[in-house]
Design an enzyme around this catalytic site. Structure first.
Site, mmCIF file in Angstrom:
data_model
loop_
_atom_site.group_PDB
_atom_site.id
_atom_site.type_symbol
_atom_site.label_atom_id
_atom_site.label_comp_id
_atom_site.label_asym_id
_atom_site.label_seq_id
_atom_site.Cartn_x
_atom_site.Cartn_y
_atom_site.Cartn_z
ATOM 1 N NE ARG A 30 3.600 -45.285 -8.581
ATOM 2 C CZ ARG A 30 3.402 -44.297 -8.481
ATOM 3 N NH1 ARG A 30 2.515 -43.703 -9.401
ATOM 4 N NH2 ARG A 30 3.880 -43.206 -7.755
ATOM 5 C CG ASP A 61 9.883 -44.797 -1.832
ATOM 6 O OD1 ASP A 61 9.245 -44.833 -0.533
ATOM 7 O OD2 ASP A 61 9.253 -45.402 -2.709
ATOM 8 C CB SER A 77 13.318 -41.873 -13.047
ATOM 9 O OG SER A 77 11.988 -41.028 -13.047
ATOM 10 N N GLY A 135 -8.185 -7.549 4.942
ATOM 11 C CA GLY A 135 -8.910 -7.486 6.087
ATOM 12 C C GLY A 135 -8.219 -8.382 7.196
ATOM 13 C CE1 TYR A 160 10.983 -38.634 -17.140
ATOM 14 C CE2 TYR A 160 12.883 -38.748 -18.235
ATOM 15 C CZ TYR A 160 12.257 -39.142 -17.335
ATOM 16 O OH TYR A 160 12.152 -40.599 -16.828
ATOM 17 N NE ARG A 194 -6.361 4.251 5.062
ATOM 18 C CZ ARG A 194 -7.682 3.747 4.775
ATOM 19 N NH1 ARG A 194 -8.070 2.787 4.742
ATOM 20 N NH2 ARG A 194 -8.699 4.848 4.559
ATOM 21 C CG MET A 252 -2.627 -7.756 9.312
ATOM 22 S SD MET A 252 -0.764 -7.420 9.199
ATOM 23 C CE MET A 252 -0.938 -6.566 7.678
ATOM 24 C CB CYS A 260 8.706 -40.575 -12.233
ATOM 25 S SG CYS A 260 9.463 -41.709 -10.902
ATOM 26 C CE LYS A 308 -3.578 -0.299 2.552
ATOM 27 N NZ LYS A 308 -4.801 -0.046 3.123
ATOM 28 C CG HIS A 326 -13.492 -10.929 4.928
ATOM 29 N ND1 HIS A 326 -14.004 -12.097 5.147
ATOM 30 C CD2 HIS A 326 -12.338 -10.632 5.040
ATOM 31 C CE1 HIS A 326 -12.791 -12.793 5.780
ATOM 32 N NE2 HIS A 326 -11.718 -11.785 5.716
ATOM 33 N NE ARG A 333 -5.340 -4.546 -3.744
ATOM 34 C CZ ARG A 333 -6.058 -4.951 -2.769
ATOM 35 N NH1 ARG A 333 -5.483 -5.274 -1.457
ATOM 36 N NH2 ARG A 333 -7.427 -5.161 -2.766
HETATM 37 C C1 PEP Z 1 8.326 -42.674 -5.665
HETATM 38 O O1 PEP Z 1 8.755 -43.108 -4.909
HETATM 39 O O2 PEP Z 1 8.581 -41.257 -5.841
HETATM 40 C C2 PEP Z 1 7.960 -43.121 -7.014
HETATM 41 C C3 PEP Z 1 7.376 -42.498 -8.197
HETATM 42 O O3 PEP Z 1 7.635 -44.327 -6.667
HETATM 43 P P1 PEP Z 1 6.303 -44.916 -5.865
HETATM 44 O O4 PEP Z 1 5.713 -43.509 -5.441
HETATM 45 O O5 PEP Z 1 5.537 -45.886 -6.605
HETATM 46 O O6 PEP Z 1 6.769 -45.583 -4.533
HETATM 47 MG MG MG Z 2 9.030 -45.120 -4.684
#
Ligand code: PEP
Ligand code: MG
Length: 902
Positions: free
Chosen positions: A582, A791, A786, A107, A874, A98, A109, A854, A29, A459, A343
């Site tokens: 999987r 985990d 990957s 709203g 990726y 203010r 503060m 992944c 502000k 609000h 703003r």
């Molecule tokens: C992981 O562990 O991130 C993974 C992709 O394998 P999962 O979730 O199947 O254990």
């Molecule tokens: Mg895993």
């Protein structure tokens, strides 16, 4: 008019000294008030006390040295500029105090208006206002009320009751019917309430009022509701708030005065035009609180054309200057327009895309900037389903479509009840006359929010939009009775627990549950809606920005998909392959029996027979998936979970066996199964016989899967298609594990592939910390890594991924140990460091090593930026997150453009 500073540290800035880039120091502000001042817009003069001063106060519990003198100097300059002294009995200067943090916290503060009024200056104010006693006493009672509530914690309801009482005595429900005498009486009543709760008289000394109000604003940074809001919005807890002290201008001086809010474009749809609300003869808080119903801003043209034209001119200038949607608060005091705030305005997800596209068309911004201004969370919101409406569903009321989306749920009337029912897994709609910051927890818990009062800037509306939560506000046909937990509408009574549906786009309210349908944006991604042909500005904007993101991103985006349908959908959504298929689900359903035979096998022959029966089934699974991803890489992960997960639970089996024995039935098979389950029982299955360990212990299991993958690829290629399989070994911690699997797999692949031309890569998941730390060795045996960040987070933190989030993360979030669950967004400092080490050491050992992720983090916006920065090739995520990841990968690329050498 900068005052001379007497100490080294500068804690106070005149508006003329700041600018919009000083948000860290002056808050949003303050920085924007300074910017408008410098643009020559009519901003009431004032000064800003910095966030540094607030932080110093919060750290020590007292104002930092020099602050009081600096305030005195700036106040003196303000007084000279205005030609009035704060609280002067004859001709008082009044100020508002203010809060204003770096990030807007609507709203959350404190604000105190009319500071400087007391028993004597109230008379001077009346004279200033041309003998308007009513106005002066109304201002004074507002000061005592706000000051009492916000500075001294006097319960607000007591003031409300006294006001209601005064109206009742007068036989009216409208504040405006109270005359000067009534208000003078109310001031007396308010002072008694104040004294009763604080044990002291209402402070008459103007500077003391100012100092206490400033302190209250500092302290409001740590109010419970502000803490909850920050956590929800991921605003850091250590920023502190600035305090703006601004000369008061009055919108409640009569019919030629008023106050309003304006947007330079529609913050809900992004459409161009003039949007806003105006309330004649009122102060700013009245608009935001939704206490009286406002009129559309366009009406101002009729009420006060000069101010309206002037406002439109400033709106155009601000938008041009900020190159974005601006929202504005203004006040008109007796025909003179004052700009109180601006703003870059909050907006819905749809408006964010539409406006970004429009600004490109208007030549105000480049496509890169447009991409920067939208984000994956907004895109995810646009992919939510909408109501499927046909003649059966007639709305019972219509309010303001304040925050889009479609929500159905059980009606609740209090924040606590919303939290309670949501914890039981119910969808709830929080219904209130209007919300206030105390409702925040309930708003977070609810699927949607419905209020009977207030406009787009109430609000409820502002907070819901910020959360991306569906909200309908100002549905004034609803008669809401909170104490009795019911509302009536169109002759019907809805009580707590009844189901309603609200549409935050149209503002319509329905009784019962309305079915939903997919959003246009999803239809566009699905390919059933052609953006180039569409006249929907949202779809066109999404198409344009996504196309740009795809051009700019360096990260490829793959999907986690275990079935051909998921794979096909993800491909339509733009996935460039499968990053994780999987294989566990391929052992379930009617294949359980084969798995049982595998586990119970008493000889090599029995085991091989079971595996032999599984082989064609697996091969068929892979053929379908390779076909769906024809021409794109598919990473298939060998089986990961412990085998006993495919068997019935121990307790259930034990009971079955006991019952059958009792009946004298033949239980040989069940007994064998029970014995196997007992044998395989583990205290910590997540750390037990799973992943590569299973492959090393059960002969032939991985070999069967490798063969199925290779045979499927060959079959697809022989059929004229193309397949690029990548076999991924889970849970590797040591290179020797991978080498053993690899040696066997290579033999099978060579045998199956022959001269088909199929090439099969072999790589590993990096999901055990030891693998990350020995990545240099592991890379010798892996063509790709990957990162299994699920985990890796579990083992990096030692947090069971199945239990801890529900069990105690709330406390960790409360303590700020982390701002978001590390299972949701990558913990860059810890788990992320393991990723970085593995990426660097892996690539050092094997240049060209392919790197991906992944775990769930692959579809999380912040995590995508992190993986970009680490240099992965990726990210892989669930099909619905693929567009989000594409967008964020594009954003990550432009944000690091120039410094990105890869
Ligand atoms: C992981 O562990 O991130 C993974 C992709 O394998 P999962 O979730 O199947 O254990
Ligand atoms: Mg895993």
């Amino acid at each position: 008019m900068a005052a001379q500073e007497t100490v080294d540290h500068k804690y106070v800035y005149d508006f003329a000294e700041g600018n919009k880039d000083l948000k860290d120091l002056l808050g949003g502000k303050g920085a924007n008030l300074a910017e408008m001042t410098n643009l020559g817009l009519p901003v009431p003069p004032g000064f800003t006390i910095t966030t540094e001063a607030c932080k110093a106060y919060l750290a020590t519990g007292r104002e930092p040295d020099g602050l009081a003198d600096q305030i005195a100097a700036h106040l003196d300059a303000l007084e000279r500029g205005m030609g009035r002294r704060l609280g002067d009995p004859d001709d008082p200067l009044l100020v508002s105090v203010r809060s204003g943090a770096k990030f807007s916290m609507p709203g959350m503060m404190e604000t105190v208006l009319n500071v400087g009024l007391n028993d004597r200056s109230v008379v001077g104010l009346s004279a200033q206002a041309g003998g308007n006693d009513r106005f002066a006493w109304d201002s004074y009672r507002r000061l005592i009320q706000m000051f009492g509530k916000t500075v001294c914690d006097v319960p607000g309801e007591e003031f409300e009751h006294a006001l209601d009482e005064a109206k009742r005595a007068k036989g009216t429900t409208n504040d405006l019917d109270l005359d000067a005498d009534d208000l003078r009486g109310l001031v007396d009543a308010y002072k008694k309430i104040f004294a009763k709760h604080t044990g002291r008289e209402f402070p008459q000394e103007p500077r003391e009022q100012l100092d206490l109000a400033v302190r209250a604003v500092f302290e409001s940074w740590n109010a419970e509701r502000a803490i909850v809001y920050r956590r929800q919005e991921r605003i850091p807890a250590d920023l502190g708030t600035a305090v703006n002290v601004v000369a008061m201008v009055f919108g409640n001086l009569g019919p030629d005065s008023g106050t309003g809010v304006a947007f330079t474009r529609d913050p809900a749809s992004g459409a161009q035009g003039i949007y806003g609300d105006y309330l004649a003869n009122a102060q700013g808080e009245d608009v935001v609180a939704g206490i009286r119903n406002t009129v559309p801003l366009q009406e101002l043209e009729r009420i006060d054309k000069t101010s309206y034209d002037e406002l439109l001119d400033y709106m155009a200038r601000l938008e041009e200057h900020y190159r974005d949607l601006c929202d504005i608060e203004f006040t008109i005091e007796r025909g003179k327009l004052w700009m109180l705030q601006t703003r870059v305005g909050k907006r819905t997800a749809a408006a964010a895309f539409v406006i970004a596209g429009q600004l490109v068309d208007e030549g105000l911004i480049e496509l890169d900037e447009a991409l920067h201004r939208v984000n994956g969370a907004q895109l995810a919101q646009l992919m939510f389903p909408r109501f499927r409406l046909d003649h059966e569903f007639e709305p019972v009321a219509k309010g303001v479509g304040a925050s889009p989306g479609a929500a159905s749920g059980k009606v609740v009337f209090s924040s606590d009840r919303a939290v309670e029912l949501a914890a039981e897994g119910e969808s709830v709609i929080l219904v209130r006359r209007e919300t206030n910051p105390d409702d925040l927890n309930g708003m977070i818990a609810a699927k949607g929010i419905l209020t009977s009062r207030g406009g787009k800037t109430s609000h409820a509306a502002v907070v819901a939009r910020g959360m991306g939560k569906t909200c309908v506000s100002g549905a004034d046909e609803l008669d809401v009775n909170v104490p009795q937990r019911r509302f009536t509408v169109a002759g019907k009574t809805v009580t707590e627990g009844d189901v309603i549906s609200i549409d935050g786009t149209t503002g319509k309210v329905y009784l019962g549950e309305v079915p939903v349908m997919p959003s246009e944006v999803v239809q566009y991604f699905e390919g059933t809606l052609d953006a180039e042909q569409s006249d929907d500005p949202l779809v066109r904007a999404v198409h344009r920005i996504m196309t740009h993101a795809d051009q700019r991103r360096r990260l490829a985006v793959r999907t986690n998909a275990d079935t051909a349908e998921d794979a096909a959908r993800a491909r339509r959504f733009g996935a460039g392959g499968i990053g994780l298929c999987r294989t566990e689900h391929m052992f379930l359903g009617d294949r359980r029996e084969l798995v049982e035979r595998l586990i119970l096998a008493r000889s090599d022959e029995e085991r091989d027979a079971a595996l032999g029966a599984l082989l064609p089934l697996q091969r068929a699974d892979f053929v379908d998936i390779f076909k769906a991803m024809d021409g794109l890489p598919v990473t298939v992960r060998l089986i990961d979970p412990p085998l006993h997960e495919f068997l019935p639970p121990l307790e259930q089996l034990a009971v079955n066996v006991a019952v059958a024995q009792e009946r004298g039935e033949d239980v040989a098979k069940e007994e064998a199964l029970l014995a196997a389950v007992r044998r395989m029982h583990e205290e910590n299955p997540m750390l037990g016989l799973r992943g590569v360990r299973l492959g090393l212990v059960i002969p032939g299991l991985f070999a069967m899967q490798v063969r199925a993958i290779a045979e499927a690829a060959v079959a697809v290629v022989r059929d004229g298609g193309s397949a690029f399989p990548e076999i991924m070994v889970p849970l590797v911690g040591a290179v020797q594990e991978l080498e053993t699997v690899r040696a066997e797999a290579e033999k099978i692949i060579a045998e199956v592939v022959g001269d088909s031309g199929v090439e099969v890569l072999i790589g590993t998941m990096i999901e055990v910390p030891r693998a990350a730390l020995t990545a240099g060795q592991i890379a010798e045996a892996a063509e790709f890594f990957s990162f299994g960040t699920n985990d890796l987070t579990q083992m990096g933190w030692g947090f069971s991924r199945d239990d801890v989030e529900a069990a105690f993360f709330w406390r960790y979030l409360e303590l700020g140990i982390f701002g978001i669950s590390p299972f949701e967004s990558i913990d860059a400092e810890g788990v992320g460091r393991l990723v970085r080490i593995a990426a660097e050491e892996g690539r050092a050992a094997r240049p060209g090593l392919k790197l991906g992720v992944c775990g769930e983090h692959g579809g999380d916006p912040d995590s995508v930026h992190f993986f970009h920065s680490v240099g992965l090739d990726y990210v892989s995520c669930s099909p619905f997150r693929v567009p989000v990841a594409r967008l964020e990968a594009g954003r990550a690329a432009i944000e690091t453009a120039g410094s990105d050498s890869r």
